[in-house]
Design an enzyme around this catalytic site. Sequence first.
Site, short mmCIF file in Angstrom:
data_model
loop_
_atom_site.label_atom_id
_atom_site.label_comp_id
_atom_site.label_asym_id
_atom_site.label_seq_id
_atom_site.Cartn_x
_atom_site.Cartn_y
_atom_site.Cartn_z
N ASP A 194 41.07 78.87 -100.89
CA ASP A 194 41.49 80.00 -101.58
C ASP A 194 40.61 79.77 -102.79
OD1 ASP A 194 43.47 82.10 -101.44
OD2 ASP A 194 43.59 81.51 -103.46
N THR A 217 40.81 81.75 -91.39
CA THR A 217 40.05 82.49 -92.11
C THR A 217 39.87 83.86 -91.35
OG1 THR A 217 38.42 83.00 -93.99
CG2 THR A 217 37.75 81.74 -92.00
P1 IMP Z 1 40.04 84.58 -101.63
O1 IMP Z 1 40.96 83.25 -102.24
O2 IMP Z 1 38.99 84.28 -100.70
O3 IMP Z 1 40.88 85.67 -101.55
O4 IMP Z 1 38.78 84.77 -102.82
C1 IMP Z 1 39.49 85.48 -103.98
C2 IMP Z 1 38.34 86.72 -104.36
O5 IMP Z 1 37.27 86.03 -104.71
C3 IMP Z 1 38.09 87.61 -103.32
O6 IMP Z 1 37.66 88.97 -103.44
C4 IMP Z 1 36.69 86.96 -102.71
O7 IMP Z 1 36.04 87.91 -102.11
C5 IMP Z 1 36.22 86.41 -103.80
N1 IMP Z 1 35.51 85.40 -103.67
C6 IMP Z 1 35.87 84.17 -102.81
N2 IMP Z 1 34.81 83.21 -102.82
C7 IMP Z 1 33.61 83.77 -103.13
C8 IMP Z 1 32.29 83.16 -103.29
O8 IMP Z 1 32.19 82.24 -102.91
N3 IMP Z 1 31.34 84.33 -103.81
C9 IMP Z 1 31.82 85.42 -104.11
N4 IMP Z 1 33.21 85.87 -104.19
C10 IMP Z 1 33.80 84.98 -103.70
#
Ligand code: IMP
Length: 200
Positions: A78, A20
């Site tokens: 994800d 990550t």
């Molecule tokens: P990704 O899978 O990490 O790309 O997450 C998708 C979107 O959700 C991204 O914009 C992250 O910033 C948001 N996101 C993922 N996990 C969290 C969390 O625990 N709290 C708030 N936003 C999150």
Amino acid sequence: MKEHNVSAYSLEGKVVFFATRNFHKFNEARHVLAEFKIATAMLSVEAIEIQNDSIENIAKASATDAFKKTGLPLIVEDDGLFIEALNGFPGPYSSYVYKTLGTKGILKLMEKIEKRDASFHSVVAFCSPKLNPKTFHGEIGGEITTQERGDHGFGFDPIFKPSNNSYCKTFAEMNTQRKNKFSHRAKALRGFAKWYKSVW
Ligand code: IMP
């Protein structure tokens, strides 16, 4: 490739590589995995993020790609924010929507909507030379607040208030330990850690 000696890491079984570039995710994960006496190493690798309707498929594809690039057994994680009144939007497109609309854009979309139920989903995908990506799911229900609250965390944290939270706080009003009591990510990681400890 001595530094990529997979069997040495597998037998050791005490360090998990987390691919990550998000330090907040890593920090949350290392606290959760420490509950299981597993140390977490942050692997800063650019893994592909495919467009797909399923966060499980996205996580699997990223884990496979990160594994190919490093040769290390590893996890990726994800997430998706699913808002009921918006038929599950942004769901698997959460990352794109965060970058384009942001939290303020979501609040604007929700301006006249009273029913604010939403859920956050997480999929942890583990990839190793021994097996196809294996996935673990975590989910937390909650609601979208009417304004941003709190300075902790990242992403949608200031507008997501988990239910079963007698403190009535958003994720961004909680420290890491408190968020880990509720979060989608912590649940998925605990599922992974239980499995990992039982087989590795
Ligand atoms: P990704 O899978 O990490 O790309 O997450 C998708 C979107 O959700 C991204 O914009 C992250 O910033 C948001 N996101 C993922 N996990 C969290 C969390 O625990 N709290 C708030 N936003 C999150």
